[in-house]
Design a protein around this motif. Sequence first.
Motif, PDB file in Angstrom:
ATOM      1  N   ASP A 230       0.813  -1.214   0.000  1.00  0.00           N
ATOM      2  CA  ASP A 230       0.000   0.000   0.000  1.00  0.00           C
ATOM      3  C   ASP A 230       0.851   1.271   0.000  1.00  0.00           C
ATOM      4  O   ASP A 230       0.574   2.213  -0.728  1.00  0.00           O
ATOM      5  N   LYS A 231       1.920   1.294   0.788  1.00  0.00           N
ATOM      6  CA  LYS A 231       2.703   2.518   0.905  1.00  0.00           C
ATOM      7  C   LYS A 231       3.353   2.908  -0.420  1.00  0.00           C
ATOM      8  O   LYS A 231       3.225   4.039  -0.887  1.00  0.00           O
ATOM      9  N   SER A 232       4.053   1.969  -1.045  1.00  0.00           N
ATOM     10  CA  SER A 232       4.749   2.294  -2.286  1.00  0.00           C
ATOM     11  C   SER A 232       3.778   2.638  -3.405  1.00  0.00           C
ATOM     12  O   SER A 232       4.022   3.558  -4.191  1.00  0.00           O
ATOM     13  N   TYR A 233       2.668   1.916  -3.478  1.00  0.00           N
ATOM     14  CA  TYR A 233       1.684   2.203  -4.536  1.00  0.00           C
ATOM     15  C   TYR A 233       1.136   3.615  -4.382  1.00  0.00           C
ATOM     16  O   TYR A 233       1.008   4.362  -5.356  1.00  0.00           O
ATOM     17  N   TRP A 234       0.809   3.974  -3.155  1.00  0.00           N
ATOM     18  CA  TRP A 234       0.224   5.296  -2.928  1.00  0.00           C
ATOM     19  C   TRP A 234       1.238   6.393  -3.253  1.00  0.00           C
ATOM     20  O   TRP A 234       0.898   7.436  -3.805  1.00  0.00           O
ATOM     21  N   ILE A 235       2.512   6.153  -2.941  1.00  0.00           N
ATOM     22  CA  ILE A 235       3.553   7.124  -3.258  1.00  0.00           C
ATOM     23  C   ILE A 235       3.634   7.337  -4.767  1.00  0.00           C
ATOM     24  O   ILE A 235       3.714   8.466  -5.251  1.00  0.00           O
ATOM     25  N   ALA A 257      11.071  13.269  -5.921  1.00  0.00           N
ATOM     26  CA  ALA A 257      11.427  12.575  -4.677  1.00  0.00           C
ATOM     27  C   ALA A 257      11.445  13.554  -3.513  1.00  0.00           C
ATOM     28  O   ALA A 257      10.959  13.241  -2.410  1.00  0.00           O
ATOM     29  N   ALA A 258      11.992  14.750  -3.730  1.00  0.00           N
ATOM     30  CA  ALA A 258      12.035  15.759  -2.675  1.00  0.00           C
ATOM     31  C   ALA A 258      10.632  16.179  -2.268  1.00  0.00           C
ATOM     32  O   ALA A 258      10.342  16.368  -1.078  1.00  0.00           O
ATOM     33  N   TRP A 259       9.757  16.326  -3.269  1.00  0.00           N
ATOM     34  CA  TRP A 259       8.363  16.695  -2.975  1.00  0.00           C
ATOM     35  C   TRP A 259       7.666  15.605  -2.159  1.00  0.00           C
ATOM     36  O   TRP A 259       6.862  15.897  -1.273  1.00  0.00           O
ATOM     37  N   LEU A 260       8.001  14.346  -2.454  1.00  0.00           N
ATOM     38  CA  LEU A 260       7.421  13.220  -1.730  1.00  0.00           C
ATOM     39  C   LEU A 260       8.097  12.973  -0.381  1.00  0.00           C
ATOM     40  O   LEU A 260       7.624  12.154   0.406  1.00  0.00           O
ATOM     41  N   LYS A 261       9.221  13.664  -0.167  1.00  0.00           N
ATOM     42  CA  LYS A 261       9.998  13.512   1.068  1.00  0.00           C
ATOM     43  C   LYS A 261      10.568  12.097   1.219  1.00  0.00           C
ATOM     44  O   LYS A 261      10.502  11.485   2.294  1.00  0.00           O
ATOM     45  N   THR A 263      13.958   9.442  -0.513  1.00  0.00           N
ATOM     46  CA  THR A 263      15.245   9.535  -1.211  1.00  0.00           C
ATOM     47  C   THR A 263      15.066   9.277  -2.703  1.00  0.00           C
ATOM     48  O   THR A 263      14.176   8.507  -3.108  1.00  0.00           O
ATOM     49  N   PRO A 264      15.894   9.889  -3.549  1.00  0.00           N
ATOM     50  CA  PRO A 264      15.793   9.669  -4.998  1.00  0.00           C
ATOM     51  C   PRO A 264      15.950   8.201  -5.391  1.00  0.00           C
ATOM     52  O   PRO A 264      15.263   7.725  -6.301  1.00  0.00           O
ATOM     53  N   SER A 265      16.832   7.483  -4.707  1.00  0.00           N
ATOM     54  CA  SER A 265      17.040   6.076  -5.066  1.00  0.00           C
ATOM     55  C   SER A 265      15.804   5.235  -4.753  1.00  0.00           C
ATOM     56  O   SER A 265      15.422   4.364  -5.546  1.00  0.00           O
ATOM     57  N   TYR A 266      15.168   5.510  -3.614  1.00  0.00           N
ATOM     58  CA  TYR A 266      13.956   4.764  -3.253  1.00  0.00           C
ATOM     59  C   TYR A 266      12.829   5.103  -4.217  1.00  0.00           C
ATOM     60  O   TYR A 266      12.085   4.218  -4.669  1.00  0.00           O
ATOM     61  N   PHE A 267      12.726   6.387  -4.573  1.00  0.00           N
ATOM     62  CA  PHE A 267      11.682   6.788  -5.527  1.00  0.00           C
ATOM     63  C   PHE A 267      11.886   6.092  -6.869  1.00  0.00           C
ATOM     64  O   PHE A 267      10.934   5.565  -7.461  1.00  0.00           O
ATOM     65  N   SER A 268      13.101   6.093  -7.373  1.00  0.00           N
ATOM     66  CA  SER A 268      13.386   5.463  -8.670  1.00  0.00           C
ATOM     67  C   SER A 268      13.038   3.982  -8.637  1.00  0.00           C
ATOM     68  O   SER A 268      12.487   3.434  -9.606  1.00  0.00           O
ATOM     69  N   TYR A 269      13.337   3.334  -7.513  1.00  0.00           N
ATOM     70  CA  TYR A 269      13.070   1.890  -7.391  1.00  0.00           C
ATOM     71  C   TYR A 269      11.579   1.592  -7.421  1.00  0.00           C
ATOM     72  O   TYR A 269      11.117   0.765  -8.225  1.00  0.00           O
ATOM     73  N   ILE A 270      10.795   2.277  -6.569  1.00  0.00           N
ATOM     74  CA  ILE A 270       9.367   1.954  -6.500  1.00  0.00           C
ATOM     75  C   ILE A 270       8.630   2.425  -7.751  1.00  0.00           C
ATOM     76  O   ILE A 270       7.640   1.820  -8.163  1.00  0.00           O
TER      77      ILE A 270
END
Length: 357
Positions: A230-235, A257-261, A263-270
């Motif tokens: 749920d968390k990653s999908y919602w992000i 990624a900054a807007w979502l608060k 890290t860029p690496s985590y954002f790119s992955y999900i």
Amino acid sequence: MGADPYAAVQEAWQLGWQRALEGSPFHVVSVFDHENLLMTLLTAESRIEPGVWDEWVAKAIGSINSEVGARIYGGVSTVYEDLGETALRCAEALRLLSFHVLDGREVLTPRYGEDVMSERVLPAFDSTEMVQCLVAALFKQDREEVHRLVEDMFRFFRESGYLLPEAWNVYEELFALLRQRLRKSGMTGLDYALRGQPDPNIYNSYAGLETVVLEDMEELKRLIDQNGIDKSYWIVEKAKKYIIGHYRTDLKASEVAAWLKITPSYFSYIFKQSTGKGFTEYMNEMRIDQAKHLLATTQDKVFEIADKVGYREYKYFVSVFKTYTGMTPKEYRGLRVSREMSESGGETSASLESGTE
């Protein structure tokens, strides 16, 4: 409900008919066909006008409702002479019962049913929009929001005059779309089939059906929590909405990624896990699709279109466009113009800017 309460209702029903029909030319026989459905055969030895039958039925049901302190509805069939029609007429009366949700009318006659059906125009329910809202609320594990959305849906059914079977058909379509969306997000455990419409003689109100739908939503919410996605999908869903609002700028993955608060690496992955595409590929596809639309529907210069869809460097835009379409923007526009002329069989004027690429 146990046997005794139903026996009490049946007794009240029988006594109510006896009192209401005292001095009338009618005889009455009643049996329970279902724990919440009592079938009554009203007979007379001589021909009586249909309107008179309806008046006596209304009098009897009104009296019974007052006595039992409950809400009982009666579907009244067409008057008939051949007892061989009894099964058909019982089915007619049962069908008319479904109309009680429209205005709470106690006695539902064939004439009433015909009048309602002749005037009905049901507005379409936007299942796609509701699915999007439900998916977001379910992945947030927001029970209050899910309940509000379901309440809104049933308020629409009530205010629009949907019969319960019609409302359930809409919900079945919505549930199928909802499961499809959840599967695309990576959810498992959705192979169970939606049950058929709940027993209409028990779930015989909008509120009754609403409780069934809420039970389904609770089960989906539990499955989402169990899957742990749920968390990653919602992000990612939030990221997509942000991208739509900012794709015309020189947007970077790090900014999202900054807007979502996060890290860029985590954002790119999900983001890659959810969409199957990297951020740059996703952005390029969105921008090129919009550029193709503008090339086909406007007379804007290519460099103007490049700027409108988020490319500050004209040559880079042309290069990306050719990578995704196999042709330059001018070639694409020219092809569209030629195709339109061919399809129309006439002449088409178009303003194509000159220049080299």
